[in-house]
Scaffold this motif. Structure first.
Motif, PDB file in Angstrom:
ATOM      1  N   MET A   1       0.830  -1.191   0.000  1.00  0.00           N
ATOM      2  CA  MET A   1       0.000   0.000   0.000  1.00  0.00           C
ATOM      3  C   MET A   1       0.873   1.253   0.000  1.00  0.00           C
ATOM      4  N   ALA A   2       0.307   2.360  -0.374  1.00  0.00           N
ATOM      5  CA  ALA A   2       1.035   3.628  -0.478  1.00  0.00           C
ATOM      6  C   ALA A   2       1.017   4.381   0.840  1.00  0.00           C
ATOM      7  N   LEU A   3       2.149   4.991   1.153  1.00  0.00           N
ATOM      8  CA  LEU A   3       2.241   5.792   2.368  1.00  0.00           C
ATOM      9  C   LEU A   3       1.470   7.096   2.214  1.00  0.00           C
ATOM     10  N   ALA A   4       0.901   7.536   3.309  1.00  0.00           N
ATOM     11  CA  ALA A   4       0.206   8.815   3.390  1.00  0.00           C
ATOM     12  C   ALA A   4       0.797   9.580   4.571  1.00  0.00           C
ATOM     13  N   ASN A   5       0.446  10.832   4.667  1.00  0.00           N
ATOM     14  CA  ASN A   5       0.862  11.666   5.798  1.00  0.00           C
ATOM     15  C   ASN A   5      -0.372  12.218   6.473  1.00  0.00           C
ATOM     16  N   MET A   6      -0.303  12.322   7.798  1.00  0.00           N
ATOM     17  CA  MET A   6      -1.351  12.981   8.570  1.00  0.00           C
ATOM     18  C   MET A   6      -0.677  13.980   9.497  1.00  0.00           C
ATOM     19  N   ASP A   7      -1.211  15.169   9.539  1.00  0.00           N
ATOM     20  CA  ASP A   7      -0.791  16.162  10.514  1.00  0.00           C
ATOM     21  C   ASP A   7      -1.945  16.290  11.496  1.00  0.00           C
ATOM     22  N   ILE A   8      -1.664  16.090  12.765  1.00  0.00           N
ATOM     23  CA  ILE A   8      -2.719  16.081  13.774  1.00  0.00           C
ATOM     24  C   ILE A   8      -2.396  17.066  14.892  1.00  0.00           C
ATOM     25  N   GLN A   9      -3.408  17.825  15.265  1.00  0.00           N
ATOM     26  CA  GLN A   9      -3.314  18.733  16.407  1.00  0.00           C
ATOM     27  C   GLN A   9      -4.467  18.373  17.336  1.00  0.00           C
ATOM     28  N   ILE A  10      -4.135  18.050  18.573  1.00  0.00           N
ATOM     29  CA  ILE A  10      -5.110  17.651  19.588  1.00  0.00           C
ATOM     30  C   ILE A  10      -5.210  18.754  20.624  1.00  0.00           C
ATOM     31  N   LEU A  11      -6.431  19.195  20.894  1.00  0.00           N
ATOM     32  CA  LEU A  11      -6.655  20.267  21.865  1.00  0.00           C
ATOM     33  C   LEU A  11      -7.682  19.799  22.898  1.00  0.00           C
TER      34      LEU A  11
ATOM     35  N   GLY B   1       2.438   6.944   7.314  1.00  0.00           N
ATOM     36  CA  GLY B   1       2.053   5.542   7.414  1.00  0.00           C
ATOM     37  C   GLY B   1       0.923   5.208   6.468  1.00  0.00           C
ATOM     38  N   GLU B   2       0.453   3.994   6.563  1.00  0.00           N
ATOM     39  CA  GLU B   2      -0.708   3.584   5.771  1.00  0.00           C
ATOM     40  C   GLU B   2      -1.927   4.384   6.233  1.00  0.00           C
ATOM     41  N   PHE B   3      -2.765   4.758   5.286  1.00  0.00           N
ATOM     42  CA  PHE B   3      -3.913   5.611   5.581  1.00  0.00           C
ATOM     43  C   PHE B   3      -4.773   5.034   6.708  1.00  0.00           C
ATOM     44  N   LYS B   4      -5.050   3.737   6.645  1.00  0.00           N
ATOM     45  CA  LYS B   4      -5.898   3.114   7.677  1.00  0.00           C
ATOM     46  C   LYS B   4      -5.239   3.175   9.055  1.00  0.00           C
TER      47      LYS B   4
ATOM     48  N   GLU C   1       0.669   6.736  -5.468  1.00  0.00           N
ATOM     49  CA  GLU C   1       2.070   6.313  -5.448  1.00  0.00           C
ATOM     50  C   GLU C   1       2.686   6.392  -4.063  1.00  0.00           C
ATOM     51  N   GLY C   2       2.001   7.028  -3.132  1.00  0.00           N
ATOM     52  CA  GLY C   2       2.526   7.242  -1.787  1.00  0.00           C
ATOM     53  C   GLY C   2       3.276   8.559  -1.706  1.00  0.00           C
ATOM     54  N   ILE C   3       3.404   9.055  -0.518  1.00  0.00           N
ATOM     55  CA  ILE C   3       4.096  10.320  -0.264  1.00  0.00           C
ATOM     56  C   ILE C   3       4.789  10.211   1.085  1.00  0.00           C
ATOM     57  N   THR C   4       6.011  10.718   1.162  1.00  0.00           N
ATOM     58  CA  THR C   4       6.738  10.669   2.426  1.00  0.00           C
ATOM     59  C   THR C   4       6.940  12.087   2.963  1.00  0.00           C
ATOM     60  N   ILE C   5       7.217  12.157   4.226  1.00  0.00           N
ATOM     61  CA  ILE C   5       7.523  13.446   4.853  1.00  0.00           C
ATOM     62  C   ILE C   5       8.773  14.040   4.203  1.00  0.00           C
ATOM     63  N   ASP C   6       9.776  13.205   3.982  1.00  0.00           N
ATOM     64  CA  ASP C   6      11.033  13.683   3.406  1.00  0.00           C
ATOM     65  C   ASP C   6      10.844  14.277   2.010  1.00  0.00           C
ATOM     66  N   GLU C   7       9.960  13.687   1.217  1.00  0.00           N
ATOM     67  CA  GLU C   7       9.702  14.228  -0.115  1.00  0.00           C
ATOM     68  C   GLU C   7       9.201  15.669  -0.045  1.00  0.00           C
ATOM     69  N   LYS C   8       8.435  15.953   0.972  1.00  0.00           N
ATOM     70  CA  LYS C   8       7.808  17.270   1.064  1.00  0.00           C
ATOM     71  C   LYS C   8       8.685  18.308   1.742  1.00  0.00           C
ATOM     72  N   VAL C   9       9.426  17.911   2.757  1.00  0.00           N
ATOM     73  CA  VAL C   9      10.158  18.920   3.538  1.00  0.00           C
ATOM     74  C   VAL C   9      11.659  18.675   3.650  1.00  0.00           C
ATOM     75  N   GLY C  10      12.141  17.592   3.089  1.00  0.00           N
ATOM     76  CA  GLY C  10      13.558  17.246   3.207  1.00  0.00           C
ATOM     77  C   GLY C  10      14.488  18.335   2.743  1.00  0.00           C
ATOM     78  N   LYS C  11      14.134  19.025   1.679  1.00  0.00           N
ATOM     79  CA  LYS C  11      15.027  20.075   1.153  1.00  0.00           C
ATOM     80  C   LYS C  11      15.137  21.269   2.065  1.00  0.00           C
ATOM     81  N   TYR C  12      14.252  21.390   3.037  1.00  0.00           N
ATOM     82  CA  TYR C  12      14.280  22.524   3.959  1.00  0.00           C
ATOM     83  C   TYR C  12      15.033  22.229   5.253  1.00  0.00           C
TER      84      TYR C  12
END
Length: 99
Positions: A1-11, A50-53, A85-96
């Motif tokens: 399965m393809a990797l996904a990203n979740m950003d979570i803020q708990i209040l 991780g995996e979406f589920k 195709e999946g997406i990783t954290i590094d793909e999005k922010v690694g260059k920064y």
């Protein structure tokens, strides 16, 4: 399965003030760490790869943890990035990142 990203803020809303609120948030982060998934804690949320589920399961467990720790109410902000195709954290922010 393809990797996904979740950003979570708990209040959580909890009696006792800020210290107790952050204790509950710490418990949620401990759970995220315990999943073994890649994560990054930020100032306004935590990004998990991780995996979406599995990400949905973390979201559900975060709510449960807050209520079990005494929260009267929980506001959760979650954002997802998911593609075939999946997406990783590094793909999005690694260059920064500092090398």
């Amino acid at each position: 399965m393809a990797l996904a990203n979740m950003d979570i803020q708990i209040l959580p809303t909890i009696e006792g003030g800020e210290k107790e609120k952050y204790t509950v948030i710490d418990r949620v982060i401990e759970h995220i760490i315990g999943t073994g998934l890649k994560y990054e804690v930020g100032g306004l949320g935590t990004t998990i790869e991780g995996e979406f589920k599995d990400l949905l399961g973390i979201l559900e467990k975060a709510q449960e943890i807050c209520f079990n720790e005494g929260a009267e109410r929980v506001t959760t902000i979650a954002k997802f990035d998911h593609k075939k195709e999946g997406i990783t954290i590094d793909e999005k922010v690694g260059k920064y990142r500092k090398k």
